[in-house]
Write a protein that holds these residues in place. Structure first.
Motif, mmCIF file in Angstrom:
data_model
loop_
_atom_site.group_PDB
_atom_site.id
_atom_site.type_symbol
_atom_site.label_atom_id
_atom_site.label_comp_id
_atom_site.label_asym_id
_atom_site.label_seq_id
_atom_site.Cartn_x
_atom_site.Cartn_y
_atom_site.Cartn_z
ATOM 1 N N GLN A 50 7.660 6.832 22.470
ATOM 2 C CA GLN A 50 6.684 6.234 23.384
ATOM 3 C C GLN A 50 6.289 4.833 22.930
ATOM 4 O O GLN A 50 6.147 3.927 23.738
ATOM 5 C CB GLN A 50 5.453 7.136 23.476
ATOM 6 C CG GLN A 50 5.706 8.430 24.244
ATOM 7 C CD GLN A 50 4.493 9.338 24.252
ATOM 8 O OE1 GLN A 50 3.514 9.072 23.554
ATOM 9 N NE2 GLN A 50 4.557 10.407 25.034
ATOM 10 N N ASP A 53 9.133 2.611 23.653
ATOM 11 C CA ASP A 53 9.305 2.372 25.085
ATOM 12 C C ASP A 53 8.291 1.361 25.612
ATOM 13 O O ASP A 53 8.510 0.722 26.650
ATOM 14 C CB ASP A 53 9.168 3.699 25.834
ATOM 15 C CG ASP A 53 9.697 3.580 27.264
ATOM 16 O OD1 ASP A 53 10.745 2.947 27.451
ATOM 17 O OD2 ASP A 53 9.044 4.113 28.185
ATOM 18 N N LYS A 54 7.160 1.209 24.889
ATOM 19 C CA LYS A 54 6.147 0.239 25.321
ATOM 20 C C LYS A 54 6.672 -1.187 25.256
ATOM 21 O O LYS A 54 6.328 -2.044 26.062
ATOM 22 C CB LYS A 54 4.902 0.349 24.435
ATOM 23 C CG LYS A 54 4.042 1.550 24.724
ATOM 24 C CD LYS A 54 2.827 1.512 23.806
ATOM 25 C CE LYS A 54 1.964 2.731 23.998
ATOM 26 N NZ LYS A 54 0.797 2.693 23.090
ATOM 27 N N SER A 508 2.182 -0.412 29.961
ATOM 28 C CA SER A 508 2.225 0.428 28.763
ATOM 29 C C SER A 508 0.830 0.883 28.355
ATOM 30 O O SER A 508 0.620 2.030 27.969
ATOM 31 C CB SER A 508 2.883 -0.333 27.609
ATOM 32 O OG SER A 508 2.172 -1.527 27.326
ATOM 33 N N ASN A 511 -0.341 3.547 30.857
ATOM 34 C CA ASN A 511 0.302 4.834 30.580
ATOM 35 C C ASN A 511 -0.345 5.536 29.387
ATOM 36 O O ASN A 511 -0.513 6.759 29.389
ATOM 37 C CB ASN A 511 1.796 4.626 30.311
ATOM 38 C CG ASN A 511 2.549 4.191 31.555
ATOM 39 O OD1 ASN A 511 2.090 4.419 32.678
ATOM 40 N ND2 ASN A 511 3.704 3.578 31.375
#
Length: 611
Positions: A50, A53-54, A508, A511
Motif C-alpha cells: 500500500q 502503491d501511494k 493516496s 484512500n
C-alpha cells in the motif's frame, strides 16, 4: 558461444526468469491470487504494498534513466574499442561489447570500489582468449580503465574536496602530520644515501648529524601522537605541530640532506599556517590531583629503579669509577631518550635494562602530553529557569516560528542581547554552541549586529557556533559573516481553511483515510488536563514506538515524552472499536494565535497503514 548446448539452456533460464518476474509484478499490481496469498500470511507485506502503491511512478523519469544508462554503456563499449584502436591492435566491436558486459556483471557483484582488480583481471583474460598477447591485453586494459574509472574518480575527488572543504580543512593537516611522523621515523631508522651522508659529514660534525637524527626520530613519534589532538582542533596541538615541523625540516637537512622528507615537512607546515583559524580549542592544561600523584610516584619509582640498576651493572659489568653524578647522567640521558655517554660500553644485559628505562620514560611522557593536550570541553552549565521565564514572556511579543516553544525547553541556555531587544536560544556540546534557528528580536533590522554580538560572546568562551534551521530570509545576513549554508529541508505549512481531500493529487491520502475509517478507527481530541490513566496508555505507545526501531529521544528542535508537559497539552489519539490507543500526537503551545503545531507522532507496531 551459442553453439554450446549449455549456453542455450542458460539463455532459456534467463528468459523464463524475467518473464516470471514480470508476471509476478503484474499479479501483485492487480491484486491477484498471489497478492491475496501473501497478504493473508503477512500483514506487513500488505502495508508495504500500500505504501509502495501511494508513490506514483514518474514514467518520463524512468524512461530518461534507462536512456541515459544505455548511453553510458555505449560510451563504455566505445572506450574499450578506442583503446584497442589507439594501440594499433585489431579492434572488434563484438569483442568490446562482450568484454564490457562481463566487466559490468563483475561491477554489480564486486563489493569494493567499482570492481577494481576483478574487472581488470577479467578484461585481460577475455582479451587473451580472443588472441591478444599478454602485453597487448594489459596495455588495452590500462588505457580503458584510465578513461573509464581512474579519471572520473580523480574528478569526483576534486569535486568532493570543493564541496566539503570545511571538513577536509580539519582532516588534511592531521593526515599530513601523521604521514610526516611516519616519514620521519622511517628516515631516522634507515641508512642514509651514501653520497649525501658524505657531503653532510664534510659540512657538519658527526655529533650534530647524530643529534639531528635523534631529534627527527623523536619528532616523528610525537607527530603521530599530536595528529589526533590536531584533528580535535586543539590550539596547543597546533602550536606543537608547528614546532615539530620546523624540527623536521632542520633535522632532515642536517642529518644527511634528506630534502624529500624536508619537502614533506614544508608542505605540512604551509598547510598548518594556512589553516590557523581552525584551531581554537583550549587544552585542559591541568592534571587531576590523583593522576598527578600517580605520575610523581611513577617518576620516583623509575629514578630509584634506574639508580639501583646502574650501580648493580657498574659493579657487575662496567667496572668504571662512576660517581653519583655519573649515574644520574646515565639515568637522565635514558629518561630523555638521549644517547649514552661515550665512556659507557653497553653489553646485552645493560642494553635491555636501559631500554626498559627508555620505554618507561616514553610511556610516561606520552601520558603526560595526552593529559596536557586533551581539548578542554565546556561543561554544560545549569539551566537558569528565570532566564527561560523571561524568554517566554518575550516570545509572546516576538513570536517567530513554530519552534519557539523549544527555545525555552529545559535543555536550552539563553543569551540576552545587550544592544537589542531579544535573545538567542542555544545548547553547548563540547566546544560548540548550537543555536536553534536565529536570534529572536523585536526589530529584525538589528539581526546582523545581534549575530555579531553573539559570535563575539562565543569567541570569548572559545566556542564555535552553528545555527540550526534558520529561515531563508536571514541567510544573507549569516553569509555576510562568512557562515556557510546547507539546505536540510523546508517548513511544511498547511492552510487548514483551504485544505481538501478532493483531487487526483490527494488520492493516496484519501484512500488511507477511507481505509482507516472502514477499519473502525476514530480520532479523539483530549483537552487538558490529561488524565493519568490516558497518559499511562500513551507512554506505553511511546515506548513501543521507540523500541520497535531502536530509537532514542532527541530533544533539541523537538520534544520528548514528558509526563508533566503532556498533561497540560491538547492530545489527539487514534483508537479502535475496543478503545485501544493505536497512535497519538500532541499539540504544542503556540505563541501565535494563527498557527498550530504538533510535536510527537507515535504509534504501535500493529497500527494499520494510513493511521
Amino acid at each position: 558461444n551459442l553453439a554450446e548446448p549449455n549456453a542455450w539452456i542458460a539463455l532459456l533460464i534467463l528468459v523464463v526468469f524475467f518473464i516470471s518476474l514480470f508476471l509476478l509484478f503484474t499479479n501483485i499490481k492487480k491484486k491477484g491470487k498471489i497478492y491475496q496469498i501473501l497478504t493473508k500470511r503477512s500483514t506487513s507485506f500488505e502495508q508495504f504494498i500500500q505504501a509502495f502503491d501511494k508513490n506514483e511512478i514518474d514514467k518520463k523519469g524512468v524512461y530518461g534513466t534507462i536512456i541515459v544508462s544505455i548511453l553510458i554503456d555505449l560510451v563504455g563499449i566505445g572506450q574499450l574499442y578506442c583503446a584497442m584502436y589507439a594501440l594499433q591492435l585489431s579492434p572488434s566491436l563484438y569483442l568490446a561489447t562482450i568484454t564490457y558486459i562481463v566487466a559490468v556483471l563483475l561491477l554489480i557483484v564486486s563489493p569494493f570500489l567499482r570492481g577494481i582488480g576483478a574487472i581488470d583481471v577479467s578484461v585481460v583474460y577475455i582479451l587473451q582468449k580472443a588472441g591478444f598477447t599478454s602485453e597487448q591485453s594489459l596495455a588495452t586494459t590500462v588505457l580503458f580503465r584510465l578513461f573509464e574509472f581512474w579519471m572520473p574518480l580523480i574528478l569526483g575527488a576534486i569535486s568532493l574536496i570543493a564541496r566539503i572543504n570545511k571538513f577536509l580543512i580539519r582532516v588534511i593537516p592531521a593526515v599530513l602530520l601523521l604521514i610526516l611522523g611516519i616519514v620521519n621515523i622511517v628516515s631516522a631508522l634507515t641508512p642514509p644515501i651514501h653520497e649525501r651522508y658524505v657531503l653532510a659529514h664534510e659540512l657538519f660534525s658527526m655529533r650534530m648529524m647524530h643529534t639531528s637524527n635523534y631529534f627527527v626520530l623523536m619528532a616523528g613519534l610525537f607527530l603521530i601522537m599530536n595528529a589526533l589532538f590536531l584533528f580535535r582542533g586543539s590550539r596547543t596541538a597546533y602550536l606543537t605541530a608547528i614546532i615539530l615541523c620546523c624540527i623536521s625540516i632542520l633535522g632532515n637537512i642536517l642529518k644527511s640532506f634528506d630534502y624529500e622528507e624536508a619537502i614533506v615537512a614544508v608542505v605540512t607546515l604551509s598547510i598548518l599556517i594556512a589553516t590557523t583559524k581552525e584551531y581554537k580549542v583550549r587544552p585542559k592544561m591541568n592534571i587531576p590531583s590523583k593522576v598527578g600523584q600517580l605520575l610523581l610516584i611513577s617518576f620516583a619509582v623509575v629514578v630509584l629503579y634506574g639508580l639501583i640498576g646502574c650501580y648493580y651493572l657498574n659493579y657487575t659489568f662496567w667496572h668504571l669509577p662512576l660517581t653519583l653524578a655519573n649515574h644520574l647522567e646515565i639515568l637522565g640521558r635514558n629518561l630523555l631518550l638521549l644517547r649514552n655517554p661515550h665512556y659507557l660500553v653497553v653489553s646485552n644485559t645493560s642494553k635491555y635494562f636501559l631500554f626498559s628505562i627508555n620505554m618507561w620514560s616514553f610511556i610516561n611522557i606520552c601520558f603526560l602530553l595526552f593529559l596536557l593536550f586533551s581539548p578542554k570541553y565546556i561543561a554544560q552549565p545549569e539551566i537558569d529557569t528565570s532566564n527561560l521565564l523571561l524568554a517566554k514572556d518575550m516570545l509572546y511579543r516576538m513570536q517567530q516560528s513554530p519552534n519557539d516553544f523549544f527555545k525555552i525547553w529545559n535543555d536550552k541556555q539563553i543569551y540576552f542581547f545587550k544592544k537589542a531587544d531579544g535573545f538567542v536560544s542555544f545548547k553547548t556540546h563540547k566546544n560548540y554552541a548550537v543555536v536553534l534557528e536565529g536570534p529572536v528580536l523585536s526589530d529584525y533590522q538589528q539581526l546582523k549586529a545581534s549575530i555579531e554580538e553573539f559570535e563575539n560572546y562565543c569567541n570569548e568562551l572559545h566556542l564555535r557556533t552553528f545555527y540550526y534551521r534558520v529561515s531563508e530570509s536571514s541567510v544573507d545576513d549569516f553569509q555576510s559573516l562568512k557562515k556557510k549554508k546547507v539546505l536540510i529541508g523546508q517548513e511544511a505549512i498547511l492552510d487548514v481553511k483551504n485544505f481538501s481531500l478532493s483531487g487526483k493529487s490527494k488520492k493516496s491520502l484519501r484512500n488511507a483515510v477511507n481505509h482507516a475509517q472502514s477499519s473502525g478507527l476514530k480520532v479523539i481530541i483530549n483537552q487538558p488536563p490529561i488524565k493519568d490513566g490516558l497518559l499511562q496508555r500513551l507512554e506505553s505507545v511511546s515506548n513501543e514506538w521507540l523500541n520497535s526501531n531502536h530509537r532514542k529521544e532527541i530533544v533539541f528542535s523537538q520534544g520528548s515524552f514528558e509526563w508533566n508537559e503532556l498533561k497540560t497539552q491538547t492530545i489527539l489519539t487514534v483508537e479502535n472499536e475496543e478503545g485501544m490507543v493505536l497512535a497519538f500526537l500532541n499539540m504544542m503551545p503556540a505563541f501565535s494565535r494563527k498557527d498550530v503545531t504538533y510535536d510527537l507522532i507515535r504509534y504501535v507496531d500493529e497500527a494499520p497503514n494510513g493511521i
